[in-house]
Design a protein around this motif. Structure first.
Motif, PDB file in Angstrom:
ATOM      1  N   GLY A   1      14.042 -11.340   3.040  1.00 48.46           N
ATOM      2  CA  GLY A   1      15.009 -11.602   4.086  1.00 48.46           C
ATOM      3  C   GLY A   1      15.735 -10.326   4.493  1.00 48.46           C
ATOM      4  N   PRO A   2      16.579 -10.416   5.487  1.00 52.36           N
ATOM      5  CA  PRO A   2      17.373  -9.245   5.898  1.00 52.36           C
ATOM      6  C   PRO A   2      18.173  -8.688   4.726  1.00 52.36           C
ATOM      7  N   GLY A   3      18.100  -7.370   4.556  1.00 52.45           N
ATOM      8  CA  GLY A   3      18.848  -6.717   3.498  1.00 52.45           C
ATOM      9  C   GLY A   3      18.218  -6.873   2.128  1.00 52.45           C
ATOM     10  N   GLU A   4      16.975  -7.326   2.054  1.00 52.64           N
ATOM     11  CA  GLU A   4      16.326  -7.540   0.762  1.00 52.64           C
ATOM     12  C   GLU A   4      15.104  -6.640   0.611  1.00 52.64           C
ATOM     13  N   ALA A   5      14.795  -6.330  -0.642  1.00 47.33           N
ATOM     14  CA  ALA A   5      13.597  -5.559  -0.991  1.00 47.33           C
ATOM     15  C   ALA A   5      12.857  -6.306  -2.077  1.00 47.33           C
ATOM     16  N   VAL A   6      11.523  -6.373  -1.954  1.00 43.97           N
ATOM     17  CA  VAL A   6      10.677  -7.077  -2.928  1.00 43.97           C
ATOM     18  C   VAL A   6       9.824  -6.056  -3.654  1.00 43.97           C
ATOM     19  N   ALA A   7       9.885  -6.060  -4.993  1.00 43.44           N
ATOM     20  CA  ALA A   7       9.045  -5.144  -5.773  1.00 43.44           C
ATOM     21  C   ALA A   7       7.578  -5.442  -5.459  1.00 43.44           C
ATOM     22  N   VAL A   8       6.786  -4.382  -5.259  1.00 39.54           N
ATOM     23  CA  VAL A   8       5.386  -4.577  -4.857  1.00 39.54           C
ATOM     24  C   VAL A   8       4.502  -3.582  -5.587  1.00 39.54           C
ATOM     25  N   SER A   9       3.319  -4.023  -5.988  1.00 35.84           N
ATOM     26  CA  SER A   9       2.341  -3.176  -6.671  1.00 35.84           C
ATOM     27  C   SER A   9       1.217  -2.803  -5.716  1.00 35.84           C
ATOM     28  N   THR A  10       0.535  -1.732  -6.030  1.00 33.06           N
ATOM     29  CA  THR A  10      -0.610  -1.323  -5.216  1.00 33.06           C
ATOM     30  C   THR A  10      -1.632  -2.452  -5.158  1.00 33.06           C
ATOM     31  N   GLY A  11      -2.043  -2.808  -3.957  1.00 37.37           N
ATOM     32  CA  GLY A  11      -3.027  -3.871  -3.770  1.00 37.37           C
ATOM     33  C   GLY A  11      -2.435  -5.251  -3.655  1.00 37.37           C
ATOM     34  N   ALA A  12      -1.123  -5.386  -3.869  1.00 35.91           N
ATOM     35  CA  ALA A  12      -0.488  -6.696  -3.780  1.00 35.91           C
ATOM     36  C   ALA A  12      -0.227  -7.070  -2.335  1.00 35.91           C
TER      37      ALA A  12
END
Length: 393
Positions: A87-98
């Motif tokens: 959502g606005p103002g949010e960051a989601v941890a992400v892995s390579t290939g995800a």
């Protein structure tokens, strides 16, 4: 059919291509595709990547919100996508290939972020689309990766598997039978007499045939006797299943002990090509009977290996790479009116002709990686002059 006599190299290759046996088809599992010729296009069953994915480890963000402080909100890992959008103002941890979570349009790499508590501080601006692999950017569903007729290289097997297919329709491997002639031949590993040589060339030709995508179904030796040669060739021609290509080694010239051509004539094999205007392959011969092609090679082992590379590979639908060009590191003299196929090693200064180029020089095959096609016009090539070459593998 008119017999082609003393053909030029290009004409001989075209003749071999025209005679290439037409084999049936079969389904082949992807892990077994190396060396096989595709009988259908290799087509993607889905987009690749199937969704937008991350190209780096970091945080999936909205590029317009960077740099800045964002709230950490879940994780998207390879094979385990985030449960909720960013959502606005949010960051989601992400892995390579995800998979990229909904709402995010860029990846802030780990090295430009600091995480404190539940907050992610992005220190640099991240443009929308940065480090995002777009859905279908490699290939779209229904698109062709490799066309029918392509012979699969080992490194291409994984790419075909990524299309989502388990099997691909391929042409059946051509069946090859090999007959070596000569009373002087003795088995490998035995003690050879003064007038004897080891039966080595036949096994080298079998290896070349397999490398060109064939299945070797029979291999035999016959002495210098016409009736015995007829019997041996008849047995190969009438094999069950019948071969698509018979390769003979030796006995193809016109000497008193050369019985291959008379034997083939007796068995109803129609002569198509006699002789190639090139060293060291001149006695080479082609004929056909009931869909089976016969390739007659010289008895000299280096000649046979080069001649098989020249004509055996196009007969078997192998990779044809004479479009390449290379330069000899030193000048090379030739005889006008005859092309030369020169065995070469590869060196830092160009192609290095093997020291022994005689048709008998089987040792020159060790270390030879390239054949250089020197033209029949003129009397040689200068150092650094480029000529057509083919990988001798």
């Amino acid at each position: 059919m008119d017999v082609i006599r003393d053909a030029g190299v290009a004409a001989a290759i075209e003749c071999a291509r025209a005679l290439a046996p037409r084999t049936g088809v079969e389904r082949v599992a992807v892990p077994d595709l190396a060396g096989r010729a595709l009988a259908e296009d290799a087509v993607a069953r889905r987009d690749l990547p199937p969704v937008d994915t991350s190209a780096m480890d970091g945080w999936a963000v909205r590029g317009a919100e960077t740099p800045g402080d964002l709230r950490a909100h879940g994780e998207s890992a390879a094979g385990a996508p985030a449960r909720a959008a960013a959502g606005p103002g949010e960051a989601v941890a992400v892995s390579t290939g995800a998979a990229m979570p909904g709402g995010a349009d860029a990846v802030a790499r780990s090295e430009i972020t600091r995480v404190t508590g539940g907050r992610v501080h992005v220190t640099e601006a991240v443009a929308p689309g940065r480090d995002v692999r777009r859905r279908g950017e490699l290939i779209g569903a229904g698109a062709t990766l490799l066309p029918a007729g392509h012979r699969v290289w080992p490194h291409e097997v994984g790419a075909i598997g990524a299309l989502g297919v388990a099997e691909v329709l391929c042409h059946r491997r051509p069946r090859v039978a090999i007959l070596a002639t000569g009373a002087e031949l003795v088995p490998l590993g035995t003690v050879a007499g003064v007038a004897q040589v080891h039966d080595a060339s036949r096994h080298g030709l079998a290896a070349q045939a397999r490398a060109a995508g064939a299945e070797v179904v029979a291999s035999a030796v016959v002495g210098d006797d016409l009736d015995a040669t007829v019997r041996a060739l008849r047995q190969l021609l009438d094999g069950e299943p019948p071969p698509d290509l018979i390769v003979t080694n030796g006995g193809i010239s016109g000497g008193v002990h050369d019985h291959v051509r008379p034997a083939l004539a007796r068995l109803g094999v129609t002569e198509v090509l006699r002789g190639v205007r090139a060293a060291p392959v001149r006695p080479t011969w082609l004929g056909v009977r009931d869909g089976c092609v016969v390739l007659g090679l010289p008895g000299n082992p280096a000649s046979a290996a080069v001649a098989f590379h020249l004509l055996g590979r196009p007969l078997l639908g192998g990779h044809d790479d004479w479009w390449r060009r290379g330069a000899l590191a030193t000048a090379y003299a030739t005889r006008e009116g005859r092309a030369e196929l020169v065995r070469c090693a590869e060196g830092p200064g160009g192609l290095v002709a093997m020291a022994q180029q005689g048709p008998h020089a089987i040792t020159s095959l060790a270390g030879a990686r390239v054949l250089a096609w020197l033209p029949e016009e003129g009397t040689g090539v200068a150092s650094g002059e480029e000529v057509p070459v083919s990988r001798f593998d």
